[in-house]
Write an enzyme that holds these catalytic residues in place. Structure first.
Site, PDB file in Angstrom:
ATOM      1  N   SER A  88       0.838  -1.195   0.000  1.00 36.85           N
ATOM      2  CA  SER A  88       0.000   0.000   0.000  1.00 36.85           C
ATOM      3  C   SER A  88       0.873   1.245   0.000  1.00 36.85           C
ATOM      4  CB  SER A  88      -0.841  -0.033   1.274  1.00 36.85           C
ATOM      5  OG  SER A  88      -1.376   1.233   1.537  1.00 36.85           O
ATOM      6  N   TYR A 112      -1.502  -1.309  10.786  1.00 38.97           N
ATOM      7  CA  TYR A 112      -1.797  -1.885   9.460  1.00 38.97           C
ATOM      8  C   TYR A 112      -0.626  -1.600   8.510  1.00 38.97           C
ATOM      9  CZ  TYR A 112      -3.470  -1.893   4.654  1.00 38.97           C
ATOM     10  OH  TYR A 112      -3.568  -2.102   3.295  1.00 38.97           O
ATOM     11  N   LYS A 157       2.377  -4.067   6.498  1.00 42.38           N
ATOM     12  CA  LYS A 157       2.734  -4.045   5.074  1.00 42.38           C
ATOM     13  C   LYS A 157       4.244  -3.864   4.906  1.00 42.38           C
ATOM     14  CE  LYS A 157      -1.284  -4.711   3.307  1.00 42.38           C
ATOM     15  NZ  LYS A 157      -1.567  -5.999   2.671  1.00 42.38           N
TER      16      LYS A 157
HETATM   17  P1  NAD Z   1     -10.815  -7.212   1.263  1.00 40.85           P
HETATM   18  O1  NAD Z   1     -10.966  -7.235   2.738  1.00 40.85           O
HETATM   19  O2  NAD Z   1     -12.006  -6.923   0.431  1.00 40.85           O
HETATM   20  O3  NAD Z   1     -10.202  -8.615   0.768  1.00 40.85           O
HETATM   21  C1  NAD Z   1      -9.345  -9.402   1.556  1.00 40.85           C
HETATM   22  C2  NAD Z   1      -9.857 -10.827   1.492  1.00 40.85           C
HETATM   23  O4  NAD Z   1      -8.983 -11.662   2.261  1.00 40.85           O
HETATM   24  C3  NAD Z   1     -11.260 -10.976   2.102  1.00 40.85           C
HETATM   25  O5  NAD Z   1     -12.076 -11.729   1.206  1.00 40.85           O
HETATM   26  C4  NAD Z   1     -11.034 -11.755   3.398  1.00 40.85           C
HETATM   27  O6  NAD Z   1     -12.119 -12.603   3.699  1.00 40.85           O
HETATM   28  C5  NAD Z   1      -9.759 -12.509   3.090  1.00 40.85           C
HETATM   29  N1  NAD Z   1      -8.883 -12.840   4.233  1.00 40.85           N
HETATM   30  C6  NAD Z   1      -8.415 -12.027   5.196  1.00 40.85           C
HETATM   31  N2  NAD Z   1      -7.609 -12.699   6.028  1.00 40.85           N
HETATM   32  C7  NAD Z   1      -7.548 -13.962   5.566  1.00 40.85           C
HETATM   33  C8  NAD Z   1      -6.871 -15.140   5.975  1.00 40.85           C
HETATM   34  N3  NAD Z   1      -6.068 -15.157   7.040  1.00 40.85           N
HETATM   35  N4  NAD Z   1      -7.045 -16.270   5.264  1.00 40.85           N
HETATM   36  C9  NAD Z   1      -7.861 -16.293   4.172  1.00 40.85           C
HETATM   37  N5  NAD Z   1      -8.507 -15.222   3.734  1.00 40.85           N
HETATM   38  C10 NAD Z   1      -8.361 -14.065   4.420  1.00 40.85           C
HETATM   39  O7  NAD Z   1      -9.631  -6.205   0.923  1.00 40.85           O
HETATM   40  P2  NAD Z   1      -9.177  -5.587  -0.471  1.00 40.85           P
HETATM   41  O8  NAD Z   1      -9.588  -4.164  -0.509  1.00 40.85           O
HETATM   42  O9  NAD Z   1      -9.566  -6.480  -1.586  1.00 40.85           O
HETATM   43  O10 NAD Z   1      -7.610  -5.609  -0.270  1.00 40.85           O
HETATM   44  C11 NAD Z   1      -6.815  -6.706  -0.684  1.00 40.85           C
HETATM   45  C12 NAD Z   1      -5.386  -6.485  -0.252  1.00 40.85           C
HETATM   46  O11 NAD Z   1      -4.942  -5.233  -0.769  1.00 40.85           O
HETATM   47  C13 NAD Z   1      -5.200  -6.401   1.264  1.00 40.85           C
HETATM   48  O12 NAD Z   1      -3.986  -7.031   1.601  1.00 40.85           O
HETATM   49  C14 NAD Z   1      -5.110  -4.919   1.528  1.00 40.85           C
HETATM   50  O13 NAD Z   1      -4.347  -4.630   2.676  1.00 40.85           O
HETATM   51  C15 NAD Z   1      -4.417  -4.424   0.268  1.00 40.85           C
HETATM   52  N6  NAD Z   1      -4.699  -2.999  -0.015  1.00 40.85           N
HETATM   53  C16 NAD Z   1      -5.991  -2.578  -0.136  1.00 40.85           C
HETATM   54  C17 NAD Z   1      -6.247  -1.218  -0.357  1.00 40.85           C
HETATM   55  C18 NAD Z   1      -7.663  -0.713  -0.463  1.00 40.85           C
HETATM   56  O14 NAD Z   1      -7.859   0.492  -0.344  1.00 40.85           O
HETATM   57  N7  NAD Z   1      -8.662  -1.543  -0.709  1.00 40.85           N
HETATM   58  C19 NAD Z   1      -5.182  -0.295  -0.476  1.00 40.85           C
HETATM   59  C20 NAD Z   1      -3.884  -0.779  -0.381  1.00 40.85           C
HETATM   60  C21 NAD Z   1      -3.644  -2.140  -0.148  1.00 40.85           C
HETATM   61  N1  UFG Z   2     -12.366  11.592   3.551  1.00 46.14           N
HETATM   62  C1  UFG Z   2     -13.368  12.461   3.936  1.00 46.14           C
HETATM   63  N2  UFG Z   2     -14.494  11.939   4.488  1.00 46.14           N
HETATM   64  C2  UFG Z   2     -14.678  10.598   4.676  1.00 46.14           C
HETATM   65  C3  UFG Z   2     -13.637   9.715   4.276  1.00 46.14           C
HETATM   66  C4  UFG Z   2     -12.489  10.252   3.727  1.00 46.14           C
HETATM   67  O1  UFG Z   2     -13.245  13.678   3.783  1.00 46.14           O
HETATM   68  O2  UFG Z   2     -15.728  10.192   5.199  1.00 46.14           O
HETATM   69  C5  UFG Z   2     -11.143  12.142   2.913  1.00 46.14           C
HETATM   70  C6  UFG Z   2      -9.872  11.865   3.691  1.00 46.14           C
HETATM   71  O3  UFG Z   2      -9.651  12.864   4.651  1.00 46.14           O
HETATM   72  C7  UFG Z   2      -8.836  11.854   2.565  1.00 46.14           C
HETATM   73  C8  UFG Z   2      -9.608  11.310   1.365  1.00 46.14           C
HETATM   74  O4  UFG Z   2     -10.989  11.505   1.664  1.00 46.14           O
HETATM   75  O5  UFG Z   2      -8.434  13.162   2.258  1.00 46.14           O
HETATM   76  C9  UFG Z   2      -9.380   9.814   1.119  1.00 46.14           C
HETATM   77  O6  UFG Z   2      -9.617   9.103   2.325  1.00 46.14           O
HETATM   78  P1  UFG Z   2      -9.746   7.519   2.361  1.00 46.14           P
HETATM   79  O7  UFG Z   2     -10.042   7.132   3.773  1.00 46.14           O
HETATM   80  O8  UFG Z   2     -10.679   7.050   1.304  1.00 46.14           O
HETATM   81  O9  UFG Z   2      -8.298   7.015   1.913  1.00 46.14           O
HETATM   82  P2  UFG Z   2      -6.862   7.277   2.573  1.00 46.14           P
HETATM   83  O10 UFG Z   2      -6.028   7.903   1.506  1.00 46.14           O
HETATM   84  O11 UFG Z   2      -6.959   7.966   3.862  1.00 46.14           O
HETATM   85  O12 UFG Z   2      -6.401   5.789   2.893  1.00 46.14           O
HETATM   86  C10 UFG Z   2      -6.353   4.796   1.873  1.00 46.14           C
HETATM   87  C11 UFG Z   2      -6.562   3.410   2.490  1.00 46.14           C
HETATM   88  C12 UFG Z   2      -5.408   3.051   3.370  1.00 46.14           C
HETATM   89  C13 UFG Z   2      -4.116   3.224   2.628  1.00 46.14           C
HETATM   90  C14 UFG Z   2      -4.009   4.632   2.074  1.00 46.14           C
HETATM   91  C15 UFG Z   2      -2.762   4.839   1.278  1.00 46.14           C
HETATM   92  O13 UFG Z   2      -7.743   3.373   3.257  1.00 46.14           O
HETATM   93  O14 UFG Z   2      -5.516   1.703   3.735  1.00 46.14           O
HETATM   94  O15 UFG Z   2      -5.138   4.886   1.233  1.00 46.14           O
HETATM   95  O16 UFG Z   2      -2.803   4.107   0.128  1.00 46.14           O
HETATM   96  F1  UFG Z   2      -3.117   2.995   3.483  1.00 46.14           F
END
Ligand code: NAD
Ligand code: UFG
Length: 332
Positions: free
Chosen positions: A124, A148, A152
């Site tokens: 991330s 978190y 990572k």
């Molecule tokens: P998500 O929660 O929708 O998907 C994760 C999946 O993994 C879920 O289906 C959950 O049931 C499964 N899971 C969790 N722990 C497990 C375990 N121990 N064994 C088997 N299954 C397990 O999340 P996502 O948004 O699809 O994110 C996927 C990956 O990308 C994550 O590692 C997350 O940290 C990373 N990531 C997500 C974002 C974002 O904004 N969505 C940003 C940066 C990184």
């Molecule tokens: N925001 C609002 N109101 C809300 C939610 C968010 O104003 O209800 C604003 C935040 O202040 C920020 C922007 O919208 O300026 C984006 O916020 P998000 O929470 O959607 O995303 P972030 O960038 O804070 O965080 C995301 C993921 C994290 C990851 C990070 C960096 O949630 O897991 O991007 O990639 F670590």
């Protein structure tokens, strides 16, 4: 080619499984359903008209993971499984360290044992902490501000160490910026439990009248209109980035990190206004205090992924806003 996808029923995983099946990869998913539903499998199969194997199980359980490798010749792994909520990780750090680290170490030990040494890992942009300048490049200093993010960064370090120990490994560390949007079919998308933490799912619920009002966290940031700026990337583009990364690790050895973003930053107000315009809805909003820990702006230098993996995001914020709302309207 057979790809094991951990967490493949989740938000990003499900979209990636669609693209893998579309590209004729064989897919096995392991997911413990901690943040997803079994019905996602049917929806993926409906979209692609193809089937795949689902193991409902925990990646922290080594026996289950080992069974998969014993019974299949896995060519590469995409490792999505993990917990991802920043706030929850501050409240429950052990739960985050346990799940994210144990699952990864188990998986890597089994992969080493079965000599499957190709992995694409979900990292991330959070590993950049508070960046000193923009756009963010992969070689910027790394730091984290919550458990978190620390999981990572720790996993990234484990992967880099693993490559040093055995140069046969091929590892792509993908640093996602802000994934939003959903598949055009409306069959898969983002389904956060309870009140969303992230901007787009919150906007969608306000537009849908499930929540009353969007709180915009601060309008005094050092940005174009004072609200926070982020690099939003359509989840289908992001999934295609994984296909490029898989192609790369199947052909090359080494360990490397890639930003997956569009390279463009949009403010909260720009996102809300675009959402209102393309969906022809009103989103109630008010400006409130800054959210602790938020940074002014964050967007990627996305050139490395383009130059090395051949990946470039194509979809703009209009499509992101349309597809996010379409998914929720279809799944009321
Ligand atoms: P998500 O929660 O929708 O998907 C994760 C999946 O993994 C879920 O289906 C959950 O049931 C499964 N899971 C969790 N722990 C497990 C375990 N121990 N064994 C088997 N299954 C397990 O999340 P996502 O948004 O699809 O994110 C996927 C990956 O990308 C994550 O590692 C997350 O940290 C990373 N990531 C997500 C974002 C974002 O904004 N969505 C940003 C940066 C990184
Ligand atoms: N925001 C609002 N109101 C809300 C939610 C968010 O104003 O209800 C604003 C935040 O202040 C920020 C922007 O919208 O300026 C984006 O916020 P998000 O929470 O959607 O995303 P972030 O960038 O804070 O965080 C995301 C993921 C994290 C990851 C990070 C960096 O949630 O897991 O991007 O990639 F670590």
């Amino acid at each position: 080619m057979k790809i094991l996808v951990t967490g493949g029923l989740g938000y990003i995983g499900s979209h990636t499984v669609v693209e893998l099946l579309n590209d004729n990869y064989e897919v096995i998913v392991i997911d413990n359903l901690s943040n997803s539903k079994e019905s996602v499998k049917d929806n993926i199969e409906k979209i692609t008209n193809k089937e795949f194997e689902l193991v409902i199980g925990d990646v922290c359980n080594k026996d289950i993971v080992e069974d998969i490798f014993k019974n299949n010749k896995i060519d590469a792994v995409i490792h999505f499984a993990g917990y991802k909520a920043v706030g929850e990780s501050v409240a429950k750090p052990l739960m985050y360290y346990h799940n994210n680290l144990f699952s990864t170490i188990n998986l890597l030990e089994v992969m080493e044992k079965y000599e499957c040494r190709r992995i694409v890992f979900s990292s991330s942009a959070t590993v950049y902490g508070k960046p000193e300048s923009l756009p963010i490049k992969e070689d910027f200093k790394l730091s984290t501000t919550n458990p978190y993010g620390t999981t990572k960064l720790m996993i990234e370090d484990i992967l880099r160490d693993l490559y040093v120990s055995n140069n046969d490994w091929s590892i792509a560390i993908l640093r996602y910026f802000n994934p939003v949007g959903a598949h055009k079919s409306g069959l898969i998308g983002e389904d956060p439990n309870g009140i969303p933490n992230n901007l787009m799912p919150y906007i969608v619920k306000v537009a849908n009248k499930e929540l009353e009002c969007l709180s915009i966290f601060g309008d005094d940031y050092d940005t174009k209109d004072g609200t926070g700026v982020r690099d939003y990337i359509h989840v289908v583009d992001l999934s295609l980035g994984h296909i490029k990364a898989i192609e790369y690790v199947l052909k090359n050895k080494g360990v490397d990190e890639y930003n997956l973003g569009t390279g463009k930053g949009y403010s909260v107000l720009e996102m809300v206004k675009t959402f209102e315009k393309v969906n022809n809805v009103n989103v109630n909003k008010k400006i409130v205090e800054r959210r602790p820990g938020d940074i002014d702006a964050c967007y990627a230098d996305s050139r490395k992924a383009k130059e090395i993996l051949g990946f470039e995001a194509k979809k703009g914020i209009e499509e992101m806003c349309l597809d996010s709302y379409n998914y929720v309207k279809k799944n009321l």
